[in-house]
Design a protein around this motif. Structure first.
Motif, PDB file in Angstrom:
ATOM      1  N   ARG A  86       0.819  -1.221   0.000  1.00  0.00           N
ATOM      2  CA  ARG A  86       0.000   0.000   0.000  1.00  0.00           C
ATOM      3  C   ARG A  86       0.846   1.261   0.000  1.00  0.00           C
ATOM      4  NH1 ARG A  86      -3.641   0.396   4.786  1.00  0.00           N
ATOM      5  NH2 ARG A  86      -1.835  -0.539   5.791  1.00  0.00           N
ATOM      6  N   ASN A  87       2.026   1.180   0.611  1.00  0.00           N
ATOM      7  CA  ASN A  87       2.852   2.381   0.779  1.00  0.00           C
ATOM      8  C   ASN A  87       4.238   1.970   1.285  1.00  0.00           C
ATOM      9  OD1 ASN A  87       2.415   1.779   3.553  1.00  0.00           O
ATOM     10  ND2 ASN A  87       0.525   2.952   3.492  1.00  0.00           N
ATOM     11  N   THR A  88       5.086   2.945   1.519  1.00  0.00           N
ATOM     12  CA  THR A  88       6.442   2.681   2.013  1.00  0.00           C
ATOM     13  C   THR A  88       6.388   1.948   3.351  1.00  0.00           C
ATOM     14  OG1 THR A  88       7.150   4.749   0.988  1.00  0.00           O
ATOM     15  CG2 THR A  88       8.605   3.823   2.662  1.00  0.00           C
ATOM     16  N   THR A  89       5.500   2.404   4.214  1.00  0.00           N
ATOM     17  CA  THR A  89       5.406   1.834   5.555  1.00  0.00           C
ATOM     18  C   THR A  89       5.120   0.335   5.479  1.00  0.00           C
ATOM     19  OG1 THR A  89       4.514   3.938   6.298  1.00  0.00           O
ATOM     20  CG2 THR A  89       4.167   2.056   7.759  1.00  0.00           C
ATOM     21  N   GLU A  90       4.164  -0.034   4.659  1.00  0.00           N
ATOM     22  CA  GLU A  90       3.820  -1.452   4.562  1.00  0.00           C
ATOM     23  C   GLU A  90       4.972  -2.238   3.926  1.00  0.00           C
ATOM     24  OE1 GLU A  90      -0.453  -2.843   3.991  1.00  0.00           O
ATOM     25  OE2 GLU A  90       0.454  -3.365   2.079  1.00  0.00           O
ATOM     26  N   GLU A 126      15.599   9.018  10.469  1.00  0.00           N
ATOM     27  CA  GLU A 126      14.505   8.277   9.821  1.00  0.00           C
ATOM     28  C   GLU A 126      13.116   8.844  10.093  1.00  0.00           C
ATOM     29  OE1 GLU A 126      15.537   5.893   7.678  1.00  0.00           O
ATOM     30  OE2 GLU A 126      17.491   6.530   8.440  1.00  0.00           O
ATOM     31  N   HIS A 127      12.278   8.657   9.108  1.00  0.00           N
ATOM     32  CA  HIS A 127      10.830   8.770   9.291  1.00  0.00           C
ATOM     33  C   HIS A 127      10.434   7.634  10.239  1.00  0.00           C
ATOM     34  CE1 HIS A 127       6.561   8.287   8.164  1.00  0.00           C
ATOM     35  NE2 HIS A 127       6.623   9.478   7.603  1.00  0.00           N
ATOM     36  N   ASN A 128       9.384   7.815  11.006  1.00  0.00           N
ATOM     37  CA  ASN A 128       8.967   6.767  11.952  1.00  0.00           C
ATOM     38  C   ASN A 128       8.750   5.416  11.261  1.00  0.00           C
ATOM     39  OD1 ASN A 128       9.126   8.495  14.112  1.00  0.00           O
ATOM     40  ND2 ASN A 128       6.978   9.120  14.004  1.00  0.00           N
ATOM     41  N   SER A 149      16.074  12.646   4.096  1.00  0.00           N
ATOM     42  CA  SER A 149      15.237  12.921   5.278  1.00  0.00           C
ATOM     43  C   SER A 149      14.075  13.827   4.903  1.00  0.00           C
ATOM     44  CB  SER A 149      16.086  13.593   6.357  1.00  0.00           C
ATOM     45  OG  SER A 149      15.260  14.344   7.216  1.00  0.00           O
ATOM     46  N   ASN A 150      12.904  13.505   5.420  1.00  0.00           N
ATOM     47  CA  ASN A 150      11.721  14.309   5.096  1.00  0.00           C
ATOM     48  C   ASN A 150      11.580  15.519   6.011  1.00  0.00           C
ATOM     49  OD1 ASN A 150      10.935  12.934   7.422  1.00  0.00           O
ATOM     50  ND2 ASN A 150       8.782  13.042   6.838  1.00  0.00           N
ATOM     51  N   PHE A 151      12.571  15.705   6.906  1.00  0.00           N
ATOM     52  CA  PHE A 151      12.555  16.883   7.790  1.00  0.00           C
ATOM     53  C   PHE A 151      13.783  17.746   7.510  1.00  0.00           C
ATOM     54  CE2 PHE A 151      14.086  17.918  12.332  1.00  0.00           C
ATOM     55  CZ  PHE A 151      13.712  19.248  12.235  1.00  0.00           C
ATOM     56  N   VAL A 205      16.995   0.664   2.091  1.00  0.00           N
ATOM     57  CA  VAL A 205      16.935   2.112   1.862  1.00  0.00           C
ATOM     58  C   VAL A 205      15.470   2.550   1.832  1.00  0.00           C
ATOM     59  CG1 VAL A 205      17.424   3.974   0.226  1.00  0.00           C
ATOM     60  CG2 VAL A 205      19.108   2.152   0.588  1.00  0.00           C
ATOM     61  N   ASP A 206      15.142   3.527   2.677  1.00  0.00           N
ATOM     62  CA  ASP A 206      13.823   4.143   2.613  1.00  0.00           C
ATOM     63  C   ASP A 206      13.901   5.203   1.511  1.00  0.00           C
ATOM     64  OD1 ASP A 206      11.633   5.749   2.805  1.00  0.00           O
ATOM     65  OD2 ASP A 206      11.733   6.030   4.965  1.00  0.00           O
ATOM     66  N   GLY A 207      13.302   4.878   0.373  1.00  0.00           N
ATOM     67  CA  GLY A 207      13.406   5.763  -0.790  1.00  0.00           C
ATOM     68  C   GLY A 207      12.224   6.709  -0.943  1.00  0.00           C
ATOM     69  N   ALA A 208      11.407   6.854   0.106  1.00  0.00           N
ATOM     70  CA  ALA A 208      10.167   7.637  -0.039  1.00  0.00           C
ATOM     71  C   ALA A 208      10.426   9.055  -0.527  1.00  0.00           C
ATOM     72  CB  ALA A 208       9.402   7.657   1.286  1.00  0.00           C
ATOM     73  N   GLN A 209      11.503   9.689  -0.002  1.00  0.00           N
ATOM     74  CA  GLN A 209      11.805  11.067  -0.430  1.00  0.00           C
ATOM     75  C   GLN A 209      12.906  11.094  -1.490  1.00  0.00           C
ATOM     76  OE1 GLN A 209       9.992  13.604   0.360  1.00  0.00           O
ATOM     77  NE2 GLN A 209       8.851  12.734   2.070  1.00  0.00           N
ATOM     78  N   LEU A 210      13.510   9.964  -1.757  1.00  0.00           N
ATOM     79  CA  LEU A 210      14.624   9.917  -2.709  1.00  0.00           C
ATOM     80  C   LEU A 210      14.130   9.667  -4.141  1.00  0.00           C
ATOM     81  CD1 LEU A 210      17.817   9.629  -3.023  1.00  0.00           C
ATOM     82  CD2 LEU A 210      17.388   7.165  -3.020  1.00  0.00           C
ATOM     83  N   PHE A 219       9.417   2.683  -1.574  1.00  0.00           N
ATOM     84  CA  PHE A 219       8.909   4.044  -1.816  1.00  0.00           C
ATOM     85  C   PHE A 219       7.406   4.005  -2.086  1.00  0.00           C
ATOM     86  CE2 PHE A 219       8.205   4.263  -6.446  1.00  0.00           C
ATOM     87  CZ  PHE A 219       8.954   3.187  -6.901  1.00  0.00           C
ATOM     88  N   SER A 220       6.798   5.186  -2.057  1.00  0.00           N
ATOM     89  CA  SER A 220       5.336   5.313  -2.233  1.00  0.00           C
ATOM     90  C   SER A 220       5.026   6.083  -3.504  1.00  0.00           C
ATOM     91  CB  SER A 220       4.724   6.102  -1.066  1.00  0.00           C
ATOM     92  OG  SER A 220       4.884   5.427   0.145  1.00  0.00           O
ATOM     93  N   PHE A 221       4.065   5.609  -4.250  1.00  0.00           N
ATOM     94  CA  PHE A 221       3.692   6.317  -5.470  1.00  0.00           C
ATOM     95  C   PHE A 221       2.924   7.608  -5.217  1.00  0.00           C
ATOM     96  CE2 PHE A 221       4.669   2.503  -8.020  1.00  0.00           C
ATOM     97  CZ  PHE A 221       5.354   3.128  -9.053  1.00  0.00           C
ATOM     98  N   HIS A 222       2.321   7.750  -4.033  1.00  0.00           N
ATOM     99  CA  HIS A 222       1.547   8.984  -3.812  1.00  0.00           C
ATOM    100  C   HIS A 222       2.458  10.199  -3.619  1.00  0.00           C
ATOM    101  CE1 HIS A 222       2.118   9.450   0.591  1.00  0.00           C
ATOM    102  NE2 HIS A 222       2.218   8.143   0.582  1.00  0.00           N
ATOM    103  N   LYS A 223       3.774   9.949  -3.555  1.00  0.00           N
ATOM    104  CA  LYS A 223       4.728  11.065  -3.522  1.00  0.00           C
ATOM    105  C   LYS A 223       5.362  11.251  -4.906  1.00  0.00           C
ATOM    106  CE  LYS A 223       6.006   9.998   1.274  1.00  0.00           C
ATOM    107  NZ  LYS A 223       5.294  11.005   2.059  1.00  0.00           N
ATOM    108  N   LEU A 224       4.821  10.532  -5.866  1.00  0.00           N
ATOM    109  CA  LEU A 224       5.409  10.528  -7.202  1.00  0.00           C
ATOM    110  C   LEU A 224       4.276  10.591  -8.243  1.00  0.00           C
ATOM    111  CD1 LEU A 224       8.268   7.980  -8.027  1.00  0.00           C
ATOM    112  CD2 LEU A 224       6.927   9.154  -9.736  1.00  0.00           C
TER     113      LEU A 224
HETATM  114  C1  LIG Z   1      11.205   9.417   4.363  1.00  0.00           C
HETATM  115  C2  LIG Z   1       9.827   8.828   4.465  1.00  0.00           C
HETATM  116  N1  LIG Z   1       9.714   7.527   4.740  1.00  0.00           N
HETATM  117  C3  LIG Z   1       8.517   6.921   4.826  1.00  0.00           C
HETATM  118  C4  LIG Z   1       7.369   7.637   4.660  1.00  0.00           C
HETATM  119  C5  LIG Z   1       6.069   6.934   4.813  1.00  0.00           C
HETATM  120  O1  LIG Z   1       5.388   6.905   3.602  1.00  0.00           O
HETATM  121  P1  LIG Z   1       3.928   6.292   3.551  1.00  0.00           P
HETATM  122  O2  LIG Z   1       3.089   7.126   4.456  1.00  0.00           O
HETATM  123  O3  LIG Z   1       3.555   6.406   2.127  1.00  0.00           O
HETATM  124  O4  LIG Z   1       4.034   4.892   4.021  1.00  0.00           O
HETATM  125  C6  LIG Z   1       7.430   8.999   4.380  1.00  0.00           C
HETATM  126  C7  LIG Z   1       6.212   9.804   4.250  1.00  0.00           C
HETATM  127  O5  LIG Z   1       6.189  10.981   4.496  1.00  0.00           O
HETATM  128  C8  LIG Z   1       8.701   9.612   4.287  1.00  0.00           C
HETATM  129  O6  LIG Z   1       8.825  10.908   4.027  1.00  0.00           O
END
Ligand SMILES: Cc1ncc(COP(=O)(O)O)c(C=O)c1O
Length: 468
Positions: A94-98, A123-125, A182-184, A216-221, A239-244
């Protein structure tokens, strides 16, 4: 201007924005690190798939077979985009988290007493909480003690402390988990160095490989950077497609084929089994990648998401003309590199402008690397004497969509001593304009100066303590 930057002349921003519905609403969309906007073609694609709506791998009708073909092609497009050897290395969630949780469950049985997982304070949580849960909540119930270690970052520069990381990785490190960006803080850790450290750990995996695996958490990469999983040497990338550009609902796990081949799936049930090989005494799992596709998948989401990748190439290279979108045409690696480099350059151009202009606001602290070339396309900040949430609300009143909070980067906010753990963030993507950066920064400057700005850039008298 830096020769690798994309100037307005080289980036047909008007043509790019023509593909989207939000500009007509007058929205200044600067929360793209959370989710990007869907181009109209992708929304239309959903509609155009409706007449042939059917399940995949579960029917003999023309409709089912055609949708199955498109669904399977989607895996090929995703594999190509990442430089993966084939669709066999791709699992959809479903997303990066899953996707990250899928790695956790795939490796769950392999952890030995005394092992450790190394991750980072950047890291993102989503790339910390699963490993914390594994080590503190799940494995202890099986009587196994596994340590969760966290590498620091430099609070001044926001850069990952590689020496500290190296000191945490040892011959009991099964897995190193690191964000691509990093997303922050926007920091982009040097993944090749992280890879080398993981390679040199001396950990002996159950299959005899001597190294720690790298996730590698590629969500922001991935949305803004050319990513080649084989060159990167990542064992896992999520990674997640909703960020792409794609609508919500689909995330990717790339994994080395032999790891997907040997590990246990995360989910069990229909379609992940070898045809007819289910018996009272046991079950044979299906071939890759379907071993990791239990249950009816997000079929339309997968098709639309893969087409988002094709459209991404068109937007970056020929925004007035569809070349890859709507086709199954192979995309050369060099073409993907060129497209992604152009997107990176435009994002960098916007980020550099935001950094430069934000710095001039009194009392404002920017977190993370000072150089746009060292960060992803976002800027998070706090302003002395102002609550970040109030700033984001006031920006919204001015028509600017920022985000306040800890952005799920809670560890990094704590590490910087931010109390409450929050900051305000502007994040950009390929359709943002330099003028929008200026609108956002000017609105923030007005708010910080005690004025109340409304949509259209007009200031009105302040009412109430926070100017709201
Ligand atoms: C670096 C990073 N990792 C993971 C996630 C989680 O992505 P998702 O909510 O699509 O699972 C995010 C979302 O903001 C993110 O920025």
């Amino acid at each position: 201007m830096n020769p690798t930057d994309t100037s307005s002349a080289e980036w047909d921003i008007a043509a790019v924005r023509d593909h989207f519905l939000f500009p007509a609403e007058g929205r200044v969309v600067t929360n793209n690190a959370a989710s990007t906007q869907p181009p109209r073609e992708l929304l239309e694609l959903y509609r155009s798939l409706a007449p042939g709506y059917e399940n995949v791998h579960r029917g003999q009708s023309d409709a089912s077979r055609e949708l199955t073909r498109l669904f399977e092609d989607a895996y090929d497009t995703i594999a190509q985009f990442l430089g993966a050897p084939s669709r066999r290395s791709v699992a959809l969630y479903r997303n990066t988290t899953e996707a990250i949780n899928a790695v956790l469950y795939s490796l769950l049985t392999e952890f030995r007493d005394g092992d450790n997982v190394v991750t980072t304070m950047l890291e993102h949580n989503s790339n910390y909480v699963p490993w914390s849960a594994l080590c503190r909540d799940i494995l202890p119930r099986f009587g196994r003690r596994v340590d969760c270690r966290l590498a620091r970052f430099d609070p001044e520069t926001g850069e990952l402390d590689l020496e500290h990381l190296a000191s945490l990785i040892d011959a009991r490190t099964k897995l190193v988990c690191c964000t691509g960006a990093s997303n922050f803080l926007g920091t982009r850790p040097p993944l090749e160095t992280v890879r080398d450290l993981a390679d040199a750990s001396g950990y002996v995996q159950p299959n005899g490989e001597e190294r720690s695996y790298l996730l590698v958490d590629g969500a922001q990469l991935v949305p803004g950077t050319f990513t080649d999983v084989q060159a990167l040497g990542a064992d896992y990338l999520a990674f997640s497609f909703h960020k792409l550009l794609a609508p919500f609902g689909v995330g990717v796990l790339y994994a080395r084929e032999h790891l997907l081949e040997s590990s246990l799936p995360f989910l069990y049930g229909g379609d992940m089994i070898a045809e007819g090989r289910v018996f009272p005494g046991g079950v044979e799992y299906g071939p890759l990648p379907w071993k990791y596709a239990a249950g009816t998948p997000n079929i339309l989401g997968a098709i639309v998401s893969a087409q988002a990748l094709r459209l991404l190439h068109d937007l970056a290279l020929t925004p007035t003309q569809a070349h890859y979108f709507g086709t199954g045409r192979p995309i050369e690696r060099e073409t993907t590199r060129r497209a992604m480099d152009r997107i990176s350059a435009w994002n960098r151009h916007l980020t550099a402008r935001a950094l430069e202009r934000l710095e001039a606001i009194p009392g404002l602290t920017i977190y993370g690397p000072g150089d746009a070339a060292r960060r992803t396309s976002l800027v998070a900040f706090t302003v002395a004497g102002h609550d970040s949430g109030d700033l984001a609300h006031a920006l919204n009143d001015a028509g600017v969509e920022a985000r306040a909070g800890c952005h799920c980067a809670t560890l990094a906010h704590h590490a910087l001593g931010l109390t409450p753990a929050g900051s305000c963030r502007l994040s950009f993507y390929l359709y943002n304009t330099p003028e929008e950066v200026d609108v956002a920064v000017d609105a923030l400057a007005a708010i910080v100066a005690g004025r109340r700005r409304v949509r259209g850039g007009r200031d009105v008298p302040v009412v109430g303590p926070a100017g709201r």
